[in-house]
Design a protein around this motif. Structure first.
Motif, PDB file in Angstrom:
ATOM      1  N   ASP A  55      -1.562  10.818  60.983  1.00 51.90           N
ATOM      2  CA  ASP A  55      -0.392  11.256  61.754  1.00 51.90           C
ATOM      3  C   ASP A  55       0.683  11.788  60.812  1.00 51.90           C
ATOM      4  O   ASP A  55       0.490  11.872  59.598  1.00 51.90           O
TER       5      ASP A  55
ATOM      6  N   TYR B 201      -9.016   5.103  62.801  1.00 48.71           N
ATOM      7  CA  TYR B 201      -7.764   4.744  62.125  1.00 48.71           C
ATOM      8  C   TYR B 201      -8.018   3.851  60.914  1.00 48.71           C
ATOM      9  O   TYR B 201      -8.879   2.982  60.921  1.00 48.71           O
TER      10      TYR B 201
ATOM     11  N   ARG C  79      -4.942  15.597  65.287  1.00 52.35           N
ATOM     12  CA  ARG C  79      -5.319  15.366  66.679  1.00 52.35           C
ATOM     13  C   ARG C  79      -6.522  16.219  67.090  1.00 52.35           C
ATOM     14  O   ARG C  79      -7.393  15.782  67.828  1.00 52.35           O
TER      15      ARG C  79
ATOM     16  N   LYS D  25      -9.490  11.707  72.451  1.00 57.45           N
ATOM     17  CA  LYS D  25      -8.887  10.605  71.694  1.00 57.45           C
ATOM     18  C   LYS D  25      -7.595  11.017  70.987  1.00 57.45           C
ATOM     19  O   LYS D  25      -6.622  10.262  70.945  1.00 57.45           O
TER      20      LYS D  25
ATOM     21  N   GLY E  11      -2.173   9.302  72.758  1.00 57.24           N
ATOM     22  CA  GLY E  11      -0.853   8.779  72.411  1.00 57.24           C
ATOM     23  C   GLY E  11       0.263   9.591  73.042  1.00 57.24           C
ATOM     24  O   GLY E  11       1.261   9.044  73.539  1.00 57.24           O
TER      25      GLY E  11
ATOM     26  N   THR F 274     -10.899   3.015  73.216  1.00 59.53           N
ATOM     27  CA  THR F 274      -9.873   3.097  72.169  1.00 59.53           C
ATOM     28  C   THR F 274      -8.648   3.756  72.776  1.00 59.53           C
ATOM     29  O   THR F 274      -8.772   4.594  73.668  1.00 59.53           O
TER      30      THR F 274
ATOM     31  N   SER G 106      -3.935   4.064  72.992  1.00 55.50           N
ATOM     32  CA  SER G 106      -2.581   3.964  72.466  1.00 55.50           C
ATOM     33  C   SER G 106      -1.673   3.339  73.512  1.00 55.50           C
ATOM     34  O   SER G 106      -1.829   3.601  74.711  1.00 55.50           O
TER      35      SER G 106
ATOM     36  N   ARG H 177       2.496   2.756  74.444  1.00 52.02           N
ATOM     37  CA  ARG H 177       3.866   3.176  74.174  1.00 52.02           C
ATOM     38  C   ARG H 177       4.801   2.334  75.029  1.00 52.02           C
ATOM     39  O   ARG H 177       4.412   1.848  76.090  1.00 52.02           O
TER      40      ARG H 177
ATOM     41  N   GLY I  28       0.280  -1.767  64.829  1.00 46.48           N
ATOM     42  CA  GLY I  28       1.398  -0.880  65.153  1.00 46.48           C
ATOM     43  C   GLY I  28       2.724  -1.586  64.989  1.00 46.48           C
ATOM     44  O   GLY I  28       2.879  -2.475  64.159  1.00 46.48           O
TER      45      GLY I  28
ATOM     46  N   ALA J 111       5.017   1.447  69.506  1.00 46.77           N
ATOM     47  CA  ALA J 111       3.751   2.184  69.499  1.00 46.77           C
ATOM     48  C   ALA J 111       2.657   1.330  68.876  1.00 46.77           C
ATOM     49  O   ALA J 111       2.829   0.803  67.782  1.00 46.77           O
TER      50      ALA J 111
ATOM     51  N   GLY K 279      -1.798   1.077  68.413  1.00 44.93           N
ATOM     52  CA  GLY K 279      -3.157   1.548  68.622  1.00 44.93           C
ATOM     53  C   GLY K 279      -4.059   0.348  68.851  1.00 44.93           C
ATOM     54  O   GLY K 279      -3.822  -0.730  68.287  1.00 44.93           O
TER      55      GLY K 279
END
Length: 573
Positions: free
Chosen positions: A90, A123, A294, A363, A367, A392, A394, A396, A419, A423, A425
């Protein structure tokens, strides 16, 4: 969206304190009160806030393990070991890798960087990355913006003869990996005075310590501060304390002399010649850096960030911009699908959170979709998809609610998670999704405050149009850079009227361009209300209304101010 307006009028004691502070710093009591609300109550604190100084950065050696990390890096260089700089895909990870690699490369050539593939490796630290490192004869890996939970992977690396220095800012577990050094201000035993650095910020502190230890002038680090500003804005960390110093001087660098790679992105974004703000990073620069990881591989973003040739950088930036356009299309489609699901699930109305799963979603974009749904429905949101046979996703959160704790409460159902407050994961077996949804929603319901699930505008001050002067606007600019813990001040003016010239604008007539007066002066102020054309009929009825707004530069007439209106409500009789 219907907002609840939240305003706490200052007490008589606060008014007195604001008047006294305002007199000392030559600023209106309105703005002095804003300082007090931010915990800045003295003349000296106000001066530090308005003029953050690089010499006020915290001594990096106050961070646990910093001396060990610097010694190991020095040893690696002395023994001419091959070093790898490894980071997340990221914005925070890519800028951190670019910063550390660019700085060290000035003094040491036996170094390379590595970004794991989001789709092949996932990740954090991957076995594939470790095998690659072993093949290349890597003896030391500096990992940035991940690694704090990689206990098995770092143990495996040790068996391959590879040492690790971890530079992370995510919340650690009780057990820490067996690395040579762990630089993380969120360690439970942390002695570092500031806890909210981003991953790139931790990398910067490591390089600051390395420079200090080796007699390298601090001035050699200044050209890298633009990376810090980009990561601080994109990772949405508090812009107070040490982050404010790094962001302030990083923005200065970004505007005056950006690195070649960031200059190329600025050109592609159409920001050349404009003063770049944190908002520009969040909405324009950051998404383009993110798009590489991404849609394809984050390595391309680091290639761009460390590029020295502007023509090559512009070609790479154009390529990454194409990824961003693809990302927008996927993001839009997935958000529409997610919205349809939420609207169909009548039961969601009785929950304080949203958990969605679709095995066909991409995927790399979940997010963003989670963020969109959080903004739209104002509830903590988890979006999951199928990847390599498991779910899998995300999570928020909304302002003030710690979604990390909510995810952690379900850890026995999870394969992995990590995280921070807003946020997270996570991954889990597909068959565990129903139980996870039930327990996550129950935990949120029991721990979230009702006001945290309402769209709220926190008003800083109620003022009249006569208060909106050029001087007030110039003084307001000193509050920048803005972000969490230092938001752009929101003002309210009551009983305003259409001057007679307000009109609906936009391709779909969705915005209102306003010319307004209030009941206490003859000042006519321009305003723009994005996406609020539903209020146009009331505005043209010549009845009074109240507005909440920020004060901005008029981009067409620099000498004038413009109100960016966040909400409009009829005045109470």
């Amino acid at each position: 969206m219907h907002f609840k307006w939240n305003y706490q009028p200052p007490t008589s004691e606060q008014q007195t304190a604001a008047k006294e502070l305002g007199e000392k710093i030559g600023m209106s009591p309105i703005l002095a009160n804003l300082l007090i609300q931010r915990g800045i109550k003295t003349e000296s604190a106000a001066k530090r806030f308005f003029r953050p100084m690089l010499n006020e950065l915290i001594d990096p050696f106050l961070m646990n393990d910093m001396d060990v990390a610097v010694d190991r890096l020095n040893d690696a260089m002395g023994r001419k070991e091959r070093i790898m700089v490894y980071g997340d895909y990221d914005v925070d990870g890519c800028t951190a890798v670019a910063l550390v690699y660019k700085f060290l490369q000035q003094f040491y050539s036996n170094i390379e960087y590595y970004i794991p593939d989001r789709y092949e490796e996932g990740y954090g630290i991957s076995k594939k990355g470790l095998h690659y490192a072993a093949e290349k004869g890597i003896k030391l890996i500096i990992v940035l913006d991940c690694g704090i939970k990689a206990i098995e992977e770092i143990a495996y690396a040790k068996s391959l003869g590879i040492d690790f220095i971890i530079c992370d800012h995510h919340v650690p577990d009780d057990e820490l990996p067996n690395a040579v050094a762990i630089l993380n201000p969120k360690r439970e035993d942390s002695t570092y005075p500031f806890k909210d650095l981003c991953g790139c910020g931790v990398g910067f502190k490591f390089m600051q310590a390395f420079a200090k230890n080796n007699g390298i002038p601090f001035s050699r680090l200044i050209p890298l501060l633009d990376f810090c500003a980009v990561s601080i804005a994109a990772d949405i960390v508090p812009i107070m304390g040490e982050n404010r110093i790094l962001a302030y001087h990083g923005l200065k660098q970004l505007n005056q002399s950006p690195s070649v790679g960031l200059k190329a992105i600025i050109d592609i974004c159409g920001l050349t010649g404009r003063e770049i703000t944190m908002s520009d990073i969040v909405f324009k620069i950051g998404p383009r850096i993110n798009a590489s990881g991404r849609m394809q591989n984050g390595t391309e973003a680091v290639d761009l960030l460390v590029e020295k040739d502007l023509n090559k950088a512009l070609a790479e930036a154009n390529h990454i911009n194409e990824y961003n356009e693809q990302r927008k299309d996927v993001d839009k489609q997935m958000t529409e699908e997610a919205n349809q699901i939420v609207e169909k699930l009548e039961s969601q109305k009785h929950h304080a959170s949203i958990v969605l799963y679709d095995e066909n979603w991409k995927k790399g974009v979940i997010g963003i979709v989670a963020s969109r749904l959080t903004e739209l429905y104002y509830r903590p949101t988890v979006v999951l998809t199928k990847f390599n046979g498991i779910a899998t996703g995300s999570a928020r959160s909304v302002a003030g609610y710690d979604v990390y704790d909510a995810i952690k409460s379900c850890r026995d159902l999870l394969e992995n998670f990590g995280g921070h407050t807003y946020a997270v994961g996570l991954s889990l077996k597909i068959e565990n999704i129903p139980e996870f949804r039930s327990r996550f929603q129950k935990y949120v319901m029991e721990h979230i405050q009702p006001e945290q699930t309402e769209a709220t505008l926190d008003i800083d001050a109620v003022i009249d149009f006569k208060d909106v002067t050029k001087r007030l606007h110039n003084d307001l600019k000193k509050f920048a850079p803005h972000g969490p813990d230092n938001p752009k001040p929101l003002f309210c003016t009551r009983n305003v009227y259409d001057y007679g010239t307000s009109k609906v604008v936009g391709r779909q007539q969705e915005h209102i361009k306003l010319e307004l007066v209030d009941s206490k002066s003859s000042n006519v102020l321009n305003g723009i209300a994005f996406g609020q054309s539903a209020s146009a009929r009331y505005i043209k009825s010549k009845r009074s209304f109240d507005i909440v707004y920020t004060i901005e530069d008029n981009i067409y007439k620099r000498t004038e101010v413009q109100l960016q209106i966040e909400d409009i409500q009829p005045s109470e009789e």
